[in-house]
Design a protein around this motif. Structure first.
Motif, PDB file in Angstrom:
ATOM      1  N   HIS A 291       0.846  -1.186   0.000  1.00 15.92           N
ATOM      2  CA  HIS A 291       0.000   0.000   0.000  1.00 15.92           C
ATOM      3  C   HIS A 291       0.888   1.246   0.000  1.00 15.92           C
ATOM      4  CE1 HIS A 291      -3.746  -2.211   0.772  1.00 15.92           C
ATOM      5  NE2 HIS A 291      -3.011  -2.982   1.562  1.00 15.92           N
ATOM      6  N   ASP A 292       0.392   2.300  -0.595  1.00 18.83           N
ATOM      7  CA  ASP A 292       1.174   3.535  -0.687  1.00 18.83           C
ATOM      8  C   ASP A 292       0.317   4.718  -0.234  1.00 18.83           C
ATOM      9  OD1 ASP A 292       3.302   5.195  -1.189  1.00 18.83           O
ATOM     10  OD2 ASP A 292       2.800   5.484  -3.304  1.00 18.83           O
ATOM     11  N   ILE A 293      -0.141   4.648   1.008  1.00 17.68           N
ATOM     12  CA  ILE A 293      -0.927   5.721   1.612  1.00 17.68           C
ATOM     13  C   ILE A 293      -0.023   6.492   2.553  1.00 17.68           C
ATOM     14  CG2 ILE A 293      -2.964   6.301   2.964  1.00 17.68           C
ATOM     15  CD1 ILE A 293      -4.089   3.551   2.132  1.00 17.68           C
ATOM     16  N   VAL A 294       0.128   7.780   2.299  1.00 17.39           N
ATOM     17  CA  VAL A 294       1.054   8.613   3.063  1.00 17.39           C
ATOM     18  C   VAL A 294       0.255   9.559   3.950  1.00 17.39           C
ATOM     19  CG1 VAL A 294       2.858  10.364   2.925  1.00 17.39           C
ATOM     20  CG2 VAL A 294       2.844   8.457   1.305  1.00 17.39           C
ATOM     21  N   LEU A 295       0.579   9.542   5.231  1.00 13.51           N
ATOM     22  CA  LEU A 295      -0.028  10.468   6.186  1.00 13.51           C
ATOM     23  C   LEU A 295       1.079  11.341   6.747  1.00 13.51           C
ATOM     24  CD1 LEU A 295      -2.512  11.397   7.801  1.00 13.51           C
ATOM     25  CD2 LEU A 295      -1.974   9.627   9.491  1.00 13.51           C
ATOM     26  N   GLN A 296       1.017  12.635   6.465  1.00 15.58           N
ATOM     27  CA  GLN A 296       2.037  13.560   6.924  1.00 15.58           C
ATOM     28  C   GLN A 296       1.754  14.009   8.348  1.00 15.58           C
ATOM     29  OE1 GLN A 296       2.439  16.831   4.152  1.00 15.58           O
ATOM     30  NE2 GLN A 296       2.096  15.515   2.396  1.00 15.58           N
ATOM     31  N   TYR A 297       2.832  14.289   9.089  1.00 15.92           N
ATOM     32  CA  TYR A 297       2.668  14.793  10.448  1.00 15.92           C
ATOM     33  C   TYR A 297       1.882  16.102  10.450  1.00 15.92           C
ATOM     34  CZ  TYR A 297       5.751  11.408  12.761  1.00 15.92           C
ATOM     35  OH  TYR A 297       6.294  10.267  13.291  1.00 15.92           O
ATOM     36  N   ARG A 298       2.138  16.942   9.434  1.00 15.92           N
ATOM     37  CA  ARG A 298       1.439  18.229   9.393  1.00 15.92           C
ATOM     38  C   ARG A 298      -0.056  18.033   9.198  1.00 15.92           C
ATOM     39  NH1 ARG A 298       4.362  20.731   4.167  1.00 15.92           N
ATOM     40  NH2 ARG A 298       6.111  19.663   5.163  1.00 15.92           N
ATOM     41  N   GLN A 299      -0.454  16.974   8.474  1.00 15.74           N
ATOM     42  CA  GLN A 299      -1.874  16.698   8.310  1.00 15.74           C
ATOM     43  C   GLN A 299      -2.504  16.263   9.633  1.00 15.74           C
ATOM     44  OE1 GLN A 299      -1.392  13.813   5.090  1.00 15.74           O
ATOM     45  NE2 GLN A 299      -2.327  15.253   3.649  1.00 15.74           N
ATOM     46  N   ILE A 300      -1.765  15.482  10.398  1.00 18.35           N
ATOM     47  CA  ILE A 300      -2.259  15.075  11.717  1.00 18.35           C
ATOM     48  C   ILE A 300      -2.438  16.298  12.601  1.00 18.35           C
ATOM     49  CG2 ILE A 300      -1.717  13.733  13.785  1.00 18.35           C
ATOM     50  CD1 ILE A 300      -0.160  11.801  12.005  1.00 18.35           C
ATOM     51  N   VAL A 301      -1.454  17.194  12.587  1.00 19.04           N
ATOM     52  CA  VAL A 301      -1.529  18.406  13.404  1.00 19.04           C
ATOM     53  C   VAL A 301      -2.757  19.226  13.033  1.00 19.04           C
ATOM     54  CG1 VAL A 301      -0.406  20.625  13.886  1.00 19.04           C
ATOM     55  CG2 VAL A 301       0.954  18.529  13.851  1.00 19.04           C
ATOM     56  N   ILE A 302      -2.996  19.405  11.737  1.00 17.60           N
ATOM     57  CA  ILE A 302      -4.123  20.226  11.282  1.00 17.60           C
ATOM     58  C   ILE A 302      -5.448  19.624  11.741  1.00 17.60           C
ATOM     59  CG2 ILE A 302      -5.405  20.938   9.222  1.00 17.60           C
ATOM     60  CD1 ILE A 302      -2.669  21.281   7.832  1.00 17.60           C
ATOM     61  N   MET A 303      -5.638  18.328  11.560  1.00 19.26           N
ATOM     62  CA  MET A 303      -6.918  17.714  11.924  1.00 19.26           C
ATOM     63  C   MET A 303      -7.122  17.683  13.435  1.00 19.26           C
ATOM     64  SD  MET A 303      -7.454  14.728   9.034  1.00 19.26           S
ATOM     65  CE  MET A 303      -5.754  14.194   8.827  1.00 19.26           C
ATOM     66  N   VAL A 304      -6.057  17.410  14.182  1.00 17.72           N
ATOM     67  CA  VAL A 304      -6.181  17.378  15.647  1.00 17.72           C
ATOM     68  C   VAL A 304      -6.502  18.769  16.188  1.00 17.72           C
ATOM     69  CG1 VAL A 304      -4.888  17.051  17.787  1.00 17.72           C
ATOM     70  CG2 VAL A 304      -4.747  15.341  15.984  1.00 17.72           C
ATOM     71  N   VAL A 305      -5.816  19.789  15.688  1.00 20.43           N
ATOM     72  CA  VAL A 305      -6.071  21.158  16.140  1.00 20.43           C
ATOM     73  C   VAL A 305      -7.499  21.578  15.813  1.00 20.43           C
ATOM     74  CG1 VAL A 305      -5.470  23.576  15.725  1.00 20.43           C
ATOM     75  CG2 VAL A 305      -3.664  21.907  16.082  1.00 20.43           C
ATOM     76  N   THR A 306      -8.001  21.215  14.627  1.00 21.76           N
ATOM     77  CA  THR A 306      -9.364  21.572  14.245  1.00 21.76           C
ATOM     78  C   THR A 306     -10.389  20.934  15.173  1.00 21.76           C
ATOM     79  OG1 THR A 306      -8.733  21.812  11.921  1.00 21.76           O
ATOM     80  CG2 THR A 306     -11.064  21.498  12.391  1.00 21.76           C
ATOM     81  N   VAL A 307     -10.237  19.655  15.451  1.00 21.93           N
ATOM     82  CA  VAL A 307     -11.174  18.963  16.344  1.00 21.93           C
ATOM     83  C   VAL A 307     -11.126  19.564  17.741  1.00 21.93           C
ATOM     84  CG1 VAL A 307     -11.676  16.762  17.464  1.00 21.93           C
ATOM     85  CG2 VAL A 307     -11.135  16.811  15.031  1.00 21.93           C
ATOM     86  N   ALA A 308      -9.920  19.842  18.246  1.00 28.66           N
ATOM     87  CA  ALA A 308      -9.780  20.407  19.590  1.00 28.66           C
ATOM     88  C   ALA A 308     -10.423  21.788  19.686  1.00 28.66           C
ATOM     89  CB  ALA A 308      -8.298  20.478  19.971  1.00 28.66           C
ATOM     90  N   LEU A 309     -10.205  22.634  18.674  1.00 25.93           N
ATOM     91  CA  LEU A 309     -10.769  23.981  18.708  1.00 25.93           C
ATOM     92  C   LEU A 309     -12.286  23.950  18.556  1.00 25.93           C
ATOM     93  CD1 LEU A 309      -8.167  26.055  16.672  1.00 25.93           C
ATOM     94  CD2 LEU A 309      -8.618  26.160  19.114  1.00 25.93           C
TER      95      LEU A 309
END
Length: 304
Positions: free
Chosen positions: A145-163
């Motif tokens: 599989h070639d699915i890439v999850l960037q750390y910056r994407q994790i940061v963006i989604m986590v910050v959005t949910v928290a806010l």
């Protein structure tokens, strides 16, 4: 399947940024019934503030820890952008609050033009790059599989949910939230029972600017470049997201942002990137035909 999951991650990341900007639109509209068309340029201004603070920390003060630098960037960006938006509300909107309905709208458009040209003159018309942040990636799905999850994407989604969770609690459970809801329902009656309406509206503008500042910092981190023209298209799409989700609803703003982000990314991946904006606005039009209040919006009751 891999391509679908990859585009799903990309769409959720982009939609999270739109959702944060859309919350600012929906909060201001919910309180005073005004579309703040300068909000997209406030977002653009916050991205430049984040860039300048980051460069100051890393290149002048010599801060080497990226997480520490990013947290300071968020705090400084939220503070400085909030001051800007507070001043905009006091100078450009408050004096026109009791005038005819088009006056604040015209003032907002004028403020949008002012901010865009101000940043263009001060920072120049060229794109401003920044050093990469959170460049590490995670390969999801194992072998084959070639699915890439960037750390910056994790940061963006986590910050959005928290806010989203934090500001939903603020609106629903605190004295400020009760004042905001009272002002939204009837500002004159709220003033009669002791609510400081002017202060409540100013704080709402400050909160909207703080969320735009977070979105600006995340946008800068994700794309690595900012321009004075970045306020227009993301601002229009975030406004579209607020209307699609149901303007006046915080969860609706984020849901609308995620929807617009997913439509854009999937259309660009499977059809043509030239028409991704057309697809997003077409979905808005179709939704409003069958659901005029948006996905989570409430029908507006006319006061007589």
């Amino acid at each position: 399947m891999d391509n679908f999951l990859q585009q799903l991650i990309n769409g959720l990341t982009l939609g999270s940024i739109y959702g944060l900007i859309a919350i600012g639109y929906t909060m201001v509209y919910g309180i005073i019934g005004m579309i703040n068309f300068a909000h997209g340029d406030v977002f653009m201004l916050s991205a430049f503030i984040a860039l300048l603070v980051f460069l100051f920390l890393t290149q002048i003060l010599g801060v080497t820890s990226l997480p520490v630098a990013f947290i300071i960037v968020l705090i400084c960006g939220m503070a400085l952008t909030s001051i800007w938006n507070w001043a905009i509300e006091r100078i450009a909107y408050r004096p026109l609050r009791g005038s005819f309905r088009l006056a604040p709208l015209i003032s907002a458009i004028g403020m949008s033009t002012f901010l865009s040209n101000f940043v263009q003159i001060v920072q120049g018309p060229r794109n401003k790059p920044m050093p990469p942040m959170f460049t590490d990636i995670i390969h999801v799905g194992g072998a084959g599989h070639d699915i890439v999850l960037q750390y910056r994407q994790i940061v963006i989604m986590v910050v959005t949910v928290a806010l989203l969770g934090g500001f939903w609690w603020l609106v629903q459970k605190t004295a400020l939230g009760r004042a905001q809801r009272a002002t939204e329902q009837d500002s004159k009656m709220a003033a009669l029972i002791g609510v400081d309406v002017d202060r409540t509206i100013s704080i709402t503008f400050v909160i909207g600017a703080a969320l735009a500042a977070v979105a600006g910092a995340l946008y800068m981190m994700y794309y690595g470049v900012v321009s004075f023209s970045d306020g227009f298209l993301p601002g229009v799409k975030a406004f579209t997201a607020a209307v699609l989700g149901g303007i006046g609803s915080l969860p609706g703003a984020v849901l609308g942002g995620l929807t617009i982000g997913l439509i854009e990314v999937f259309w660009a991946a499977y059809f043509s990137s030239d028409y991704k904006d057309v697809a997003a606005f077409s979905i808005l039009a179709i939704t409003l035909i069958f659901m005029p209040s948006g996905i989570l919006g409430r029908p507006e009751i006319e006061k007589v």
